[in-house]
Design an enzyme around this catalytic site. Structure first.
Site, PDB file in Angstrom:
ATOM      1  N   ASP A  87       0.830  -1.210   0.000  1.00  8.98           N
ATOM      2  CA  ASP A  87       0.000   0.000   0.000  1.00  8.98           C
ATOM      3  C   ASP A  87       0.863   1.257   0.000  1.00  8.98           C
ATOM      4  OD1 ASP A  87      -2.622  -1.322   0.182  1.00  8.98           O
ATOM      5  OD2 ASP A  87      -1.743  -2.113   2.020  1.00  8.98           O
ATOM      6  N   GLU A 106       1.019 -12.580   4.829  1.00  7.19           N
ATOM      7  CA  GLU A 106       2.023 -11.927   3.972  1.00  7.19           C
ATOM      8  C   GLU A 106       3.328 -11.721   4.741  1.00  7.19           C
ATOM      9  OE1 GLU A 106      -0.840  -9.315   1.012  1.00  7.19           O
ATOM     10  OE2 GLU A 106      -0.272  -8.476   2.926  1.00  7.19           O
TER      11      GLU A 106
HETATM   12  C1  5RP Z   1      -3.031  -7.128   0.985  1.00  4.09           C
HETATM   13  C2  5RP Z   1      -1.892  -6.246   0.668  1.00  4.09           C
HETATM   14  C3  5RP Z   1      -1.759  -5.788  -0.735  1.00  4.09           C
HETATM   15  O1  5RP Z   1      -0.535  -6.237  -1.237  1.00  4.09           O
HETATM   16  C4  5RP Z   1      -1.833  -4.295  -0.756  1.00  4.09           C
HETATM   17  O2  5RP Z   1      -3.067  -3.900  -0.185  1.00  4.09           O
HETATM   18  C5  5RP Z   1      -1.714  -3.739  -2.176  1.00  4.09           C
HETATM   19  O3  5RP Z   1      -2.831  -4.142  -2.918  1.00  4.09           O
HETATM   20  P1  5RP Z   1      -3.039  -3.689  -4.424  1.00  4.09           P
HETATM   21  O4  5RP Z   1      -1.970  -4.352  -5.213  1.00  4.09           O
HETATM   22  O5  5RP Z   1      -4.425  -4.180  -4.753  1.00  4.09           O
HETATM   23  O6  5RP Z   1      -2.935  -2.190  -4.464  1.00  4.09           O
HETATM   24  O7  5RP Z   1      -1.082  -5.890   1.492  1.00  4.09           O
HETATM   25  O8  5RP Z   1      -3.093  -7.410   2.350  1.00  4.09           O
END
Ligand code: 5RP
Length: 230
Positions: A87, A106
């Site tokens: 994010d 993760e």
């Molecule tokens: C999920 C995560 C994602 O990797 C993060 O939210 C980024 O998501 P996106 O690629 O849809 O922007 O940490 O828990």
């Protein structure tokens, strides 16, 4: 494909350069990680041998659908490489993750991996982490007590801002691990290491979305091309 989807695919395709035959690969969650699964599946169909460990039920199901071979950390406790979205990424490769709610798995997968590569569009690069609300995964038992303790710990560090229980419609959002998520809108986080330690010290906190010292490289796509930070 719209521009945002194209940038995610650009970053995902670039990450394939770091995937080698025979690898044990941690596979992230979120829309950019899903773009990666799709390009990875093309390589697997063309003969690339690897085994993936998914970081969410959603990623696992996409991998199964696209015939990407899967295993588990029980079978493969150590991995060669994790590839995941984020994010926010700062210039020191510190991350905020968990926007999709998969931060616990993760982080476990990233820590089990010899290297972690982040894939994202370049809008995720920030000078200072914190504009994106920090996801904090908490146990359902005593969640209000934990919430208040997070608020107190943050305030002792000069941080304030709304703490919001993540919802899925009218019900609380429940993670793959069966926990709740509190999204903490602290704003700028000048000392992520200190905040990480303070939040980890609170009973009831399962994990938080600050990924510190885990990423080795970020592949950031923008319309001019792909930039690599390492
Ligand atoms: C999920 C995560 C994602 O990797 C993060 O939210 C980024 O998501 P996106 O690629 O849809 O922007 O940490 O828990």
């Amino acid at each position: 494909m719209n521009d945002a989807a194209r940038l995610k695919e650009d970053a995902a395709r670039h990450a394939l350069d770091y995937v080698e035959d025979g690898m044990r690969l941690g596979i992230g969650s979120g829309s950019t990680a899903e773009a990666f699964v799709r390009v990875l599946a093309e390589r697997v169909a063309a003969g690339l041998q690897l085994v993936g460990v998914p970081t969410s039920e959603r990623t696992a199901s996409l991998c199964r659908e696209l015939n990407v071979p899967l295993s588990t950390l029980e079978e493969l406790p150590e991995l060669d490489l994790a590839i995941d979205g984020a994010d926010e990424v700062d210039p020191q490769l510190r991350l905020i993750k968990g926007g999709g709610g998969a931060l616990l798995r993760e982080k476990i997968v990233a820590a089990a991996s010899a290297r972690m590569i982040v894939i994202a569009d370049s809008s995720k690069l920030v000078d200072t982490l914190g504009a994106f609300p920090l996801p904090i995964e908490v146990n359902g038992f005593g969640a209000v007590t934990t919430y208040l303790a997070i608020e107190r710990a943050a305030s002792m560090m000069g941080l304030s801002g709304a703490l919001t229980l993540r919802k899925n419609g009218d019900a609380p959002f429940i993670t793959d691990g069966g926990h709740l998520i509190i999204d903490a809108s602290f704003g700028r986080i000048p000392d992520p290491e200190a905040l990480s330690a303070a939040i980890h010290a609170i009973p009831g906190v399962v994990e938080h979305g600050l990924f510190l010292g885990l990423a080795n490289m970020a592949i950031l796509a923008d319309p001019e091309g792909v930039k690599v930070l390492n």
